[in-house]
Design an enzyme around this catalytic site. Structure first.
Site, PDB file in Angstrom:
ATOM      1  N   LYS A   1       0.264   3.842  -2.759  1.00 48.48           N
ATOM      2  CA  LYS A   1      -0.695   4.948  -2.721  1.00 48.48           C
ATOM      3  C   LYS A   1      -0.006   6.315  -2.660  1.00 48.48           C
ATOM      4  O   LYS A   1      -0.610   7.331  -3.042  1.00 48.48           O
ATOM      5  CB  LYS A   1      -1.636   4.780  -1.528  1.00 48.48           C
ATOM      6  CG  LYS A   1      -2.560   3.573  -1.643  1.00 48.48           C
ATOM      7  CD  LYS A   1      -3.490   3.476  -0.448  1.00 48.48           C
ATOM      8  CE  LYS A   1      -4.482   2.335  -0.586  1.00 48.48           C
ATOM      9  NZ  LYS A   1      -3.868   0.996  -0.416  1.00 48.48           N
TER      10      LYS A   1
ATOM     11  N   SER B   1       0.789  -1.239   0.000  1.00 56.36           N
ATOM     12  CA  SER B   1       0.000   0.000   0.000  1.00 56.36           C
ATOM     13  C   SER B   1       0.815   1.281   0.000  1.00 56.36           C
ATOM     14  O   SER B   1       0.238   2.371  -0.126  1.00 56.36           O
ATOM     15  CB  SER B   1      -0.957   0.010   1.196  1.00 56.36           C
ATOM     16  OG  SER B   1      -2.104  -0.755   0.911  1.00 56.36           O
TER      17      SER B   1
ATOM     18  N   SER C   1      -5.774   4.090   4.177  1.00 51.97           N
ATOM     19  CA  SER C   1      -5.333   3.122   3.173  1.00 51.97           C
ATOM     20  C   SER C   1      -6.531   2.635   2.374  1.00 51.97           C
ATOM     21  O   SER C   1      -6.782   1.430   2.240  1.00 51.97           O
ATOM     22  CB  SER C   1      -4.600   1.939   3.810  1.00 51.97           C
ATOM     23  OG  SER C   1      -3.835   1.248   2.841  1.00 51.97           O
TER      24      SER C   1
END
Length: 531
Positions: A198, A195, A372
């Protein structure tokens, strides 16, 4: 098969709300006393922070200098807008609770300050959060070593020699105020980022669309057929809930549409929905998964079937159809009868009847990073593709992200983007690229990227870091987490008491114990501001 991100935020909301409610009365009192200390710190650190604290022309909505949350002299928080859910406001209010020496009571009630066996430890008080003010040493923190050899001595045992990080690991640390590289461990090696992807998605979207851009959902009436089309604008935060909390409301859209139809003396419509803003398959390569809904341009509440607003959750099989059916129900409440909806495409002749728009992109980026949010990440990746003339599918979104970062002059060698969320295990990013992205976000010549910093979760306080950093760097580390099976990553910033803002990226692949790997990465980040 992926392991859901280690996400304590699904239980953090009530604690944050209680903390915010407890400290609000003290906000005014603190504002009167905080200004002199902010001024002293500004004078002391002005030379070294000049690169990132010059007056900004960009307009943001938060005045964190008077509110009191000043990490790196307000660089990280003062510039960014408060999240539409109030998360930034809660963070600010809690940070001014200087007389809460024990932190929040976790709901134990007034007058009961004892800690029962097995109960949560009190959350950190404002001291650690405000350690950057005036160079204070509340919490015993100090500046990280200033030379590469000293920092290598500090980090190598935690990163290079740590068995918990598996056989493949890479890292980088950079001083964001000077751009100087302080530490590198195979920093040019591309690994699966999970993640932390991102961060790249956020930078690409903000540069392609701008921080004020909003995602708009609309209704259109076909003049020749009388067909009413619900046109998806790629806003996963569109909500069907009664209380929209500042988000675009499907109920409001229905009310406005009904009013417009009644002016045309229309009481019955054939309802369709348009998802053609996006192209290609709507199913992520990981398949059906509670970490995200099908990627479609029309959905309400991210297709969640429960009352959650973040984290893993069961999703509806067809988010667009579900949103259209909910919309039909809201129309009925306003005297408009609609047929069962079906897919269609609004023509250029269709007249727009009503619109609702999301919060600005700056707030969406903060929400994506703090929580997230995979649905938002995939949406922003596709909007980046649309804005740059790429096909709005997984491949086009990945190509658009790469192109935007390359256009910024960032080190994209070895990087591969196959989605916007990082759930795809074939994504690849280097620590050099992640720290370069953070450096770009701290650059005063790119104020539109500041939400990349303000959106990072705060250690032991917000988002995916709410349950981590119970000691040491609580309130000082701001970082994006990343977790897949065998993958643990962490990338963000840490503020030192002397005013330095450091950027770091730690990536570990082939890990076998996610908790041990996570703890090791947290220790490495804490070491950057440890005694």
């Amino acid at each position: 098969m992926t392991v859901p991100e280690l996400r304590p935020w699904r239980t953090a909301g009530p604690r944050v709300a209680r903390a915010a409610g407890a400290v609000r009365p003290r906000l005014t009192r603190f504002a009167r006393t905080a200004t002199p200390r902010v001024a002293r710190f500004a004078r002391a650190t002005a030379p070294q922070l000049a690169r990132i604290t010059r007056p900004k022309t960009w307009q943001y909505t938060a005045g964190a200098a008077t509110a009191g949350l000043a990490l790196a002299a307000g660089v990280v928080t003062a510039a960014g807008p408060w999240d539409s859910t109030g998360q930034r406001t809660a963070e600010r209010d809690r940070a001014v609770a200087l007389d809460h020496t024990g932190g929040t009571d976790h709901g134990r009630g007034p007058g009961n300050s004892g800690t029962a066996p097995g109960s949560p430890r009190p959350a950190p008080s404002a001291g650690p959060v405000l350690a950057g003010l005036g160079g204070t040493t509340t919490g015993g923190v100090k500046a990280a070593p200033g030379d590469r050899a000293a920092l290598a001595d500090l980090l190598d045992p935690l990163l290079k020699d740590a068995p918990a990080l598996g056989e493949r690991r890479a890292a980088a640390v950079i001083d964001l105020t000077t751009g100087k590289r302080l530490y590198g461990l195979d920093s040019g090696t591309a690994l699966t980022p999970a993640s932390t992807t991102k961060i790249a998605t956020a930078v690409a979207a903000l540069t392609a669309l701008g921080p004020d851009h909003r995602l708009t959902t609309r209704t259109a009436l076909e003049a020749d057929t009388g067909e009413l089309v619900l046109v998806g604008g790629g806003d996963p935060t569109l909500t069907a809930r009664e209380d929209a909390h500042g988000l675009a409301s499907l109920r409001t859209l229905a009310e406005k549409t009904a009013t417009a139809l009644k002016k045309r003396d229309v009481r019955k419509v054939t309802l369709s929905y348009d998802t053609t803003l996006y192209a290609g398959t709507d199913l992520h390569p990981i398949g059906v998964n509670e970490n995200l809904a099908r990627v479609t341009a029309l959905m309400a509440d991210e297709g969640r079937t429960d009352d959650s607003t973040s984290g893993p959750a069961p999703r509806v099989a067809d988010p667009a159809d579900a949103a259209a059916r909910a919309f039909a129900g809201f129309l009925k409440q306003h005297g408009i009868t609609a047929s069962a909806p079906g897919p269609s495409k609004a023509t250029g002749r269709a007249a727009t009847l009503a619109t609702v728009s999301s919060p600005p992109l700056s707030a969406l980026v903060e929400r994506m990073l703090t929580n997230s949010d995979n649905d938002l990440a995939e949406a922003l990746a596709r909007h980046t593709a649309v804005a740059t003339g790429k096909r709005a599918d997984f491949a086009g979104a990945g190509a658009a992200i790469t192109a935007r970062l390359k256009q910024l002059g960032l080190p994209v060698d070895g990087a591969r983007f196959h989605d916007g969320s990082g759930l795809d295990r074939t994504d690849l990013i280097t620590p050099d690229l992640l720290t370069a992205l953070l450096t770009e976000a701290a650059d005063p010549s790119r104020p539109q990227l500041r939400p990349v910093l303000t959106g990072l979760p705060v250690a032991h306080f917000t988002g995916t870091l709410a349950g981590r950093y119970t000691d040491g760097a609580a309130g000082l580390v701001r970082a994006k987490t990343g977790t897949l099976t065998g993958v643990n990553t962490l990338a963000g910033t840490i503020t030192t008491p002397d005013g330095h803002l450091l950027g770091f990226a730690f990536l570990a692949n082939t890990t076998t114990d996610p908790w041990a790997a996570q703890t090791t990465l947290d220790r490495a980040a804490t070491a950057l501001a440890s005694p």
